[in-house]
Design a protein around this motif. Structure first.
Motif, mmCIF file in Angstrom:
data_model
loop_
_atom_site.group_PDB
_atom_site.id
_atom_site.type_symbol
_atom_site.label_atom_id
_atom_site.label_comp_id
_atom_site.label_asym_id
_atom_site.label_seq_id
_atom_site.Cartn_x
_atom_site.Cartn_y
_atom_site.Cartn_z
ATOM 1 N N SER A 146 0.848 -1.286 -0.026
ATOM 2 C CA SER A 146 -0.088 -0.081 -0.035
ATOM 3 C C SER A 146 0.885 1.162 -0.050
ATOM 4 O O SER A 146 1.541 1.806 0.992
ATOM 5 C CB SER A 146 -0.925 0.041 1.209
ATOM 6 N N GLU A 147 0.879 2.016 -1.051
ATOM 7 C CA GLU A 147 1.656 3.202 -1.186
ATOM 8 C C GLU A 147 1.161 4.150 -0.015
ATOM 9 O O GLU A 147 1.677 4.895 0.404
ATOM 10 C CB GLU A 147 1.676 3.771 -2.577
ATOM 11 N N SER A 148 -0.101 4.146 -0.331
ATOM 12 C CA SER A 148 -0.850 5.461 0.670
ATOM 13 C C SER A 148 -0.604 5.114 2.298
ATOM 14 O O SER A 148 -0.351 6.045 2.986
ATOM 15 C CB SER A 148 -2.386 5.243 0.418
ATOM 16 N N PHE A 149 -0.316 3.815 2.818
ATOM 17 C CA PHE A 149 0.088 3.650 4.009
ATOM 18 C C PHE A 149 1.493 3.869 4.278
ATOM 19 O O PHE A 149 1.758 4.682 5.262
ATOM 20 C CB PHE A 149 0.161 2.119 4.266
ATOM 21 N N ILE A 150 2.420 3.854 3.405
ATOM 22 C CA ILE A 150 3.584 4.409 3.403
ATOM 23 C C ILE A 150 3.663 5.959 3.413
ATOM 24 O O ILE A 150 4.482 6.451 4.366
ATOM 25 C CB ILE A 150 4.622 3.938 2.199
ATOM 26 N N ARG A 151 2.842 6.322 2.808
ATOM 27 C CA ARG A 151 2.814 7.957 2.691
ATOM 28 C C ARG A 151 2.370 8.260 4.159
ATOM 29 O O ARG A 151 2.771 9.521 4.757
ATOM 30 C CB ARG A 151 2.031 8.360 1.490
ATOM 31 N N GLN A 152 1.341 7.670 4.890
ATOM 32 C CA GLN A 152 0.726 8.237 5.740
ATOM 33 C C GLN A 152 1.959 7.908 7.156
ATOM 34 O O GLN A 152 2.156 8.654 7.911
ATOM 35 C CB GLN A 152 -0.487 7.327 6.326
ATOM 36 N N MET A 153 2.612 6.812 6.934
ATOM 37 C CA MET A 153 3.517 6.557 7.889
ATOM 38 C C MET A 153 4.756 7.555 8.058
ATOM 39 O O MET A 153 5.013 7.979 8.877
ATOM 40 C CB MET A 153 4.246 5.149 7.713
ATOM 41 N N GLN A 154 5.181 7.948 6.824
ATOM 42 C CA GLN A 154 5.963 9.112 6.587
ATOM 43 C C GLN A 154 5.523 10.285 6.994
ATOM 44 O O GLN A 154 6.410 11.202 7.786
ATOM 45 C CB GLN A 154 6.617 9.134 5.209
ATOM 46 N N GLU A 155 4.395 10.547 6.997
ATOM 47 C CA GLU A 155 3.643 11.868 7.489
ATOM 48 C C GLU A 155 3.810 11.902 9.109
ATOM 49 O O GLU A 155 4.119 12.726 9.709
ATOM 50 C CB GLU A 155 2.409 12.041 6.865
ATOM 51 N N CYS A 156 3.376 10.848 9.407
ATOM 52 C CA CYS A 156 3.196 10.764 10.858
ATOM 53 C C CYS A 156 4.611 10.942 11.576
ATOM 54 O O CYS A 156 4.855 11.142 12.778
ATOM 55 C CB CYS A 156 2.783 9.237 11.351
ATOM 56 N N SER A 157 5.502 10.328 11.168
ATOM 57 C CA SER A 157 6.751 9.879 11.659
ATOM 58 C C SER A 157 7.647 11.258 11.313
ATOM 59 O O SER A 157 8.947 11.270 11.711
ATOM 60 C CB SER A 157 7.526 8.713 11.075
ATOM 61 N N GLY A 158 7.443 12.100 10.404
ATOM 62 C CA GLY A 158 8.358 13.134 10.000
ATOM 63 C C GLY A 158 9.569 12.904 9.206
ATOM 64 O O GLY A 158 10.423 13.387 9.242
ATOM 65 N N GLY A 159 9.144 11.656 8.209
ATOM 66 C CA GLY A 159 10.070 11.243 7.021
ATOM 67 C C GLY A 159 11.076 10.292 7.844
ATOM 68 O O GLY A 159 12.087 10.087 7.439
ATOM 69 N N LEU A 160 10.813 9.617 8.929
ATOM 70 C CA LEU A 160 11.542 8.681 9.509
ATOM 71 C C LEU A 160 11.759 7.235 9.135
ATOM 72 O O LEU A 160 12.771 6.565 9.439
ATOM 73 C CB LEU A 160 11.329 8.518 11.050
ATOM 74 N N ILE A 161 10.702 7.021 8.194
ATOM 75 C CA ILE A 161 10.831 5.712 7.590
ATOM 76 C C ILE A 161 12.077 5.379 6.712
ATOM 77 O O ILE A 161 12.034 6.107 5.514
ATOM 78 C CB ILE A 161 9.403 5.241 6.814
ATOM 79 N N LYS A 162 12.961 4.633 6.978
ATOM 80 C CA LYS A 162 14.215 4.473 6.356
ATOM 81 C C LYS A 162 14.468 3.165 5.668
ATOM 82 O O LYS A 162 15.209 2.989 4.940
ATOM 83 C CB LYS A 162 15.262 4.908 7.372
ATOM 84 N N LEU A 163 13.832 2.053 6.363
ATOM 85 C CA LEU A 163 13.900 0.689 6.058
ATOM 86 C C LEU A 163 12.606 -0.376 5.959
ATOM 87 O O LEU A 163 11.736 0.038 6.915
ATOM 88 C CB LEU A 163 14.918 0.079 6.951
ATOM 89 N N VAL A 164 12.203 -0.959 4.974
ATOM 90 C CA VAL A 164 11.051 -1.439 4.933
ATOM 91 C C VAL A 164 11.154 -3.034 4.656
ATOM 92 O O VAL A 164 12.104 -3.436 3.513
ATOM 93 C CB VAL A 164 10.077 -1.214 3.904
#
Length: 407
Positions: A146-164
């Motif tokens: 889900s691309e939308s979920f990743i976008r939501q996670m990046q928004e919530c975390s302030g861009g902290l998602i670095k590894l999936v």
């Protein structure tokens, strides 16, 4: 001014480091004498890209608080881990979004800990629900990309998602990997039931790592073609491994090391929310866990089903040193500069170049290496196996001395 003496982890040269106002003010290389053999090792802080929690705090939880995040980070520092990826395992999407926002809120509230969190590692929910591959993750929350979920996670975390970490077995894996890479996210293959063709597609589109290679697999695999061999034999994939004494046998550790090469391996702790707790049974949000007397973490009632680990990544360093009879300087990068390179971080928490530089923050460890000990049945003999570890003398982070979690 405070002076610290030790032997460099990489060259074993004896050195005296002077610290003033929390920075390295001068460095003096000492004459090499037999007395210096008793000096502790001086080394950079560690980098652990898979930390699921600690001291009773589960990161992927609806109950995660700012104070809980801080408690985990304090445990990291007391283990000599100066940088890490806080790991959110498979859960309800609302829970994962809450956890990501809470981590971001913690770093806003306590900015002194921001350098410790290099990013967030999503180990799910895009993983396989197949037996074995799913590991201890809850099946009901596994899902397609889900691309939308990743976008939501990046928004919530302030861009902290670095590894999936994901499985390549769902449709359009190539497009999803390209999407993640376009956002600067490193893609790893794990908890998978994919075939070799699906794995190849993910790698061709940018997947570059295997998460805890050889773990989260079926007990019995096809003899010739399986997802473990497909990743082990792929020179394009680096691999993270958990050398805690329970996740991989010494024979398999040797096979992975000699196939991949040290330069393509990363040591991780896969540290459990129960790390730092004594043996016993514990109830967490998703299920019940048990720490066995030897430190092995399992699902309650099943001593063979592993559920993360209880030892810090420094133990993995010393276990690998012992299993392969390697010098410390060959293994240490697997828990320091190698994960940094994978994630595009500076070599050391104090910057690029050398971890000891005049004018840099005083970020280093002083410890005595304690090798692992093996029983008659090797590392699998829980009655006799004794994990390797660092016996810390000093932990200096940003020029301040930190009390080790375990001396």
């Amino acid at each position: 001014m405070t002076c610290y003496c030790g032997r460099r982890y990489d060259t074993l040269e004896p050195v005296k480091v002077n610290v003033l106002d929390r920075q390295i003010s001068s460095i003096e290389y000492l004459a090499d004498t037999s007395v210096d053999d008793e000096l502790p090792i001086i080394a950079p802080g560690l980098f652990d890209i898979q930390v699921n929690g600690a001291v009773g705090v589960e990161l992927s939880s609806s109950k995660l608080t700012v104070d809980g995040v801080v408690a985990v980070l304090q445990k990291m520092l007391r283990d000599g881990v100066f940088r890490c990826c806080l790991t959110l395992t498979t859960n309800d999407q609302k829970v994962m979004l809450h956890a990501a926002k809470t981590i971001a809120d913690a770093l806003d509230a306590y900015p002194m800990y921001r350098p410790v969190v290099w990013g967030i590692h999503l180990e799910g929910p895009f993983i396989s629900s197949a037996e074995g591959a799913i590991g201890a993750h809850p099946k009901r929350f596994c899902r397609d990309y889900s691309e939308s979920f990743i976008r939501q996670m990046q928004e919530c975390s302030g861009g902290l998602i670095k590894l999936v970490t994901l499985t390549p077995e769902y449709p359009e894996v190539g497009a999803f990997v390209r999407f993640l890479r376009s956002m600067g996210i490193v893609v790893s293959i794990g908890h998978t039931d994919a075939n070799a063709s699906q794995i190849d597609e993910a790698v061709r589109e940018g997947a570059s790592l295997s998460t805890h290679l050889s773990n989260a697999t079926r007990h019995l695999l096809p003899k010739w073609e399986n997802y473990f061999f497909a990743q082990l034999a792929d020179d394009r994939l680096k691999a993270s491994i958990i050398v805690d004494g329970f996740h991989i046998s010494p024979e398999l550790v040797r096979i992975i090391v000699r196939t991949k090469g040290l330069e393509n391996l990363i040591l991780i702790s896969d540290q459990s929310p129960l790390a730092g707790f004594p043996p016993g049974k514990y109830s967490m949000e998703l299920c019940d866990f048990e720490i066995q007397p030897n430190g092995k973490v399992t699902l309650a009632g099943d001593p063979n089903l592993l559920a993360c680990a209880s030892f810090p990544v420094s133990n993995c360093v010393m276990n690998l040193v012992s299993i392969e009879n390697l010098p410390l300087n060959k293994v240490y990068p697997l828990a320091s500069t190698s994960p940094a390179s994978l994630l595009g971080a500076p070599d050391f928490s104090s910057g690029e170049g050398d971890f000891l530089q005049v004018g840099a923050d005083a970020d280093f460890l002083l410890f005595t290496p304690s090798p692992a000990k093996f029983g008659a049945l090797g590392i699998l003999d829980g009655r006799s196996f004794e994990t390797g570890r660092f016996i810390f003398q000093k932990i200096l982070w940003k020029g301040s001395e930190i009390e080790p979690h375990e001396k």
